[in-house]
Design an enzyme around this catalytic site. Structure first.
Site, mmCIF file in Angstrom:
data_model
loop_
_atom_site.group_PDB
_atom_site.id
_atom_site.type_symbol
_atom_site.label_atom_id
_atom_site.label_comp_id
_atom_site.label_asym_id
_atom_site.label_seq_id
_atom_site.Cartn_x
_atom_site.Cartn_y
_atom_site.Cartn_z
ATOM 1 N N LEU A 64 68.749 76.645 -1.672
ATOM 2 C CA LEU A 64 68.604 76.920 -2.775
ATOM 3 C C LEU A 64 67.491 78.077 -3.426
ATOM 4 C CD1 LEU A 64 68.094 73.027 -2.853
ATOM 5 C CD2 LEU A 64 69.937 74.532 -4.082
ATOM 6 N N PRO A 65 67.616 78.409 -4.658
ATOM 7 C CA PRO A 65 66.742 79.568 -5.165
ATOM 8 C C PRO A 65 65.133 79.491 -4.932
ATOM 9 C CG PRO A 65 67.979 78.662 -7.014
ATOM 10 C CD PRO A 65 68.412 77.874 -5.857
ATOM 11 N N THR A 94 63.976 80.407 1.085
ATOM 12 C CA THR A 94 62.696 80.840 1.129
ATOM 13 C C THR A 94 62.046 80.027 0.244
ATOM 14 O OG1 THR A 94 63.728 82.989 1.654
ATOM 15 C CG2 THR A 94 61.409 82.970 1.405
ATOM 16 N N LYS A 169 58.953 83.979 7.775
ATOM 17 C CA LYS A 169 60.024 84.646 6.899
ATOM 18 C C LYS A 169 59.463 85.438 5.711
ATOM 19 C CE LYS A 169 63.620 85.382 3.873
ATOM 20 N NZ LYS A 169 64.338 86.426 4.193
ATOM 21 N N LYS A 238 59.649 86.469 -5.952
ATOM 22 C CA LYS A 238 59.231 85.023 -5.318
ATOM 23 C C LYS A 238 58.581 85.232 -4.056
ATOM 24 C CE LYS A 238 62.125 82.860 -3.339
ATOM 25 N NZ LYS A 238 63.213 82.035 -2.810
HETATM 26 P P1 NAD Z 1 71.794 81.896 -5.226
HETATM 27 O O1 NAD Z 1 71.160 81.892 -6.571
HETATM 28 O O2 NAD Z 1 73.138 82.852 -5.265
HETATM 29 O O3 NAD Z 1 72.310 80.443 -4.840
HETATM 30 C C1 NAD Z 1 71.508 79.284 -5.244
HETATM 31 C C2 NAD Z 1 72.709 78.006 -5.201
HETATM 32 O O4 NAD Z 1 71.928 77.033 -5.376
HETATM 33 C C3 NAD Z 1 73.545 78.585 -6.512
HETATM 34 O O5 NAD Z 1 75.015 78.342 -5.793
HETATM 35 C C4 NAD Z 1 73.264 77.436 -7.462
HETATM 36 O O6 NAD Z 1 74.171 77.073 -8.418
HETATM 37 C C5 NAD Z 1 72.742 76.243 -6.490
HETATM 38 N N1 NAD Z 1 71.884 75.580 -7.212
HETATM 39 C C6 NAD Z 1 70.729 75.681 -8.153
HETATM 40 N N2 NAD Z 1 70.152 74.577 -8.636
HETATM 41 C C7 NAD Z 1 70.722 73.675 -8.036
HETATM 42 C C8 NAD Z 1 70.654 72.113 -7.840
HETATM 43 N N3 NAD Z 1 69.398 71.475 -8.435
HETATM 44 N N4 NAD Z 1 71.412 71.424 -7.066
HETATM 45 C C9 NAD Z 1 72.331 71.904 -6.366
HETATM 46 N N5 NAD Z 1 72.488 73.217 -6.235
HETATM 47 C C10 NAD Z 1 71.876 74.063 -7.071
HETATM 48 O O7 NAD Z 1 70.793 82.354 -4.147
HETATM 49 P P2 NAD Z 1 71.032 83.124 -2.918
HETATM 50 O O8 NAD Z 1 70.641 84.597 -2.882
HETATM 51 O O9 NAD Z 1 71.999 82.494 -2.064
HETATM 52 O O10 NAD Z 1 69.583 82.753 -1.986
HETATM 53 C C11 NAD Z 1 69.302 81.175 -1.703
HETATM 54 C C12 NAD Z 1 68.012 81.213 -0.905
HETATM 55 O O11 NAD Z 1 68.135 81.979 0.243
HETATM 56 C C13 NAD Z 1 66.687 81.707 -1.744
HETATM 57 O O12 NAD Z 1 65.761 80.828 -1.426
HETATM 58 C C14 NAD Z 1 66.583 83.168 -1.250
HETATM 59 O O13 NAD Z 1 65.233 83.488 -1.250
HETATM 60 C C15 NAD Z 1 67.168 82.976 0.261
HETATM 61 N N6 NAD Z 1 67.562 84.251 0.875
HETATM 62 C C16 NAD Z 1 68.512 85.126 0.347
HETATM 63 C C17 NAD Z 1 68.885 86.210 0.745
HETATM 64 C C18 NAD Z 1 69.962 87.235 0.085
HETATM 65 O O14 NAD Z 1 70.105 88.308 0.514
HETATM 66 N N7 NAD Z 1 70.498 86.871 -1.075
HETATM 67 C C19 NAD Z 1 68.552 86.658 2.141
HETATM 68 C C20 NAD Z 1 67.868 85.653 2.748
HETATM 69 C C21 NAD Z 1 67.267 84.594 2.132
#
Ligand code: NAD
Length: 300
Positions: A64-65, A94, A169, A238
């Site tokens: 989740l974000p 994260t 992380k 963040k």
């Molecule tokens: P994203 O925004 O693409 O995905 C988040 C998902 O969560 C979305 O599909 C959204 O609809 C869903 N969501 C939001 N609120 C919700 C709720 N209340 N209930 C159910 N679903 C909900 O984000 P991301 O890039 O996939 O990143 C996700 C996590 O991974 C973050 O914490 C980010 O910091 C971490 N991360 C991201 C990357 C990257 O390269 N994108 C790499 C490593 C770590």
């Protein structure tokens, strides 16, 4: 294993897909219906709500974000804590150590174990199953997850204390952000002085300045001006802000991190929080009046 998976975004979708393909029974939920439908088409089961996931399976993974969203989904009203089957909550997001510990303590009262499991390696790593997976929590519970988490990447047991995986992380991501911000200043300086950025990258990658920005982000995403890493400015702001608070709380001087927070914040304000993190170079380019792109063929 029966697994729940909540948060099917840029990282969550490919991770959940790999779990389905590895033969696990995966029950998925996301507020975006199209993401759920995409996973169901690959063989997952759809849940109707967050709580429904925790009513159906013992082990729930989330991607989740933000810390606020993770906290609400885990222990808020209508959250996983209200389900009657879940025994393990595994956070791939994260989230930072402070919120991770708070969730650990709240879930413990209901005899549910919180396990940190943030990941690094980006969307490409999530698709290929080559992420670095930083696991912390009670050792036996954490090790029991190794066969599942090995499907998404390389399993590292960081420690038993709640939040250790999250701190790990943030230490990784501050270095990634420092490399990007510092390389942006170096590359714009060289280009404005008239050096071809491709020559600069060849030299740096054969020299001591080599880093993840010079090896990948600049040659593949910035010089070709595609800016499509798949990680947003908002998410990096963040992460670097969480690092800074943890360093300050531990009494560790973090002046470089403060400068990087400023640099990522400027990119959020000027280019946008949903813009790709590689756009961190653009506010520097604007002020310098020089862009890091390959010179046109035939130019002097
Ligand atoms: P994203 O925004 O693409 O995905 C988040 C998902 O969560 C979305 O599909 C959204 O609809 C869903 N969501 C939001 N609120 C919700 C709720 N209340 N209930 C159910 N679903 C909900 O984000 P991301 O890039 O996939 O990143 C996700 C996590 O991974 C973050 O914490 C980010 O910091 C971490 N991360 C991201 C990357 C990257 O390269 N994108 C790499 C490593 C770590």
């Amino acid at each position: 294993m029966d697994i729940g998976f909540i948060g099917l975004g840029k990282m969550g979708f490919p991770m959940a897909r790999r779990l389905v393909e590895a033969g696990h029974a995966v029950t998925v939920y996301d507020t975006r219906k199209e993401a759920v439908d995409g996973l169901v088409a690959l063989g997952a089961q759809a849940a109707g709500s967050v709580r429904d996931v925790a009513d159906r399976v013992e082990t729930v993974l989330v991607s989740l974000p933000t810390p606020d969203v993770v906290h609400a989904v885990a222990v808020g009203k209508g959250g996983l804590i209200e389900g009657n089957r879940m025994r393990r909550f595994v956070d791939l997001s994260t989230t930072g150590a402070v919120v991770a510990k708070r969730i650990f303590d709240t879930l413990k009262e209901r005899e549910i174990t919180q396990i940190d499991s943030p990941v690094s390696g980006g969307i490409a790593g999530a698709e290929k199953g080559t992420l670095a997976v930083m696991v912390s929590g009670p050792r036996d519970e954490a090790m029991a997850l190794e066969p599942v988490l090995s499907v998404i990447g390389k399993f590292f047991f960081v420690g038993e204390q709640p939040g250790a995986g999250q701190t790990m992380k943030l230490c990784n991501n501050i270095l990634s952000a420092v490399a990007m911000a510092a390389t942006s200043e170096a590359m714009v300086t060289g280009v404005k002085a008239g050096i071809d950025p491709r020559v600069m990258l060849d030299v740096i990658n054969a020299g001591s300045g080599r880093n993840t920005a010079t090896e990948f982000k600049f040659p593949k995403l910035i010089v070709p001006r595609t800016f499509d890493l798949g990680f947003t400015n908002g998410l990096m702001l963040k992460d670097v802000s969480l690092f800074l608070s943890e360093a300050e709380a531990l009494g560790v001087p973090a002046q470089v991190a403060q400068a990087v927070v400023n640099s990522v914040r400027r990119s959020c304000e000027e280019i946008g929080p949903d813009a790709d993190f590689t756009t961190v170079v653009q506010p520097i380019e604007r002020r310098a009046g020089a862009e890091v792109r390959a010179p046109k063929e035939g130019a002097a």
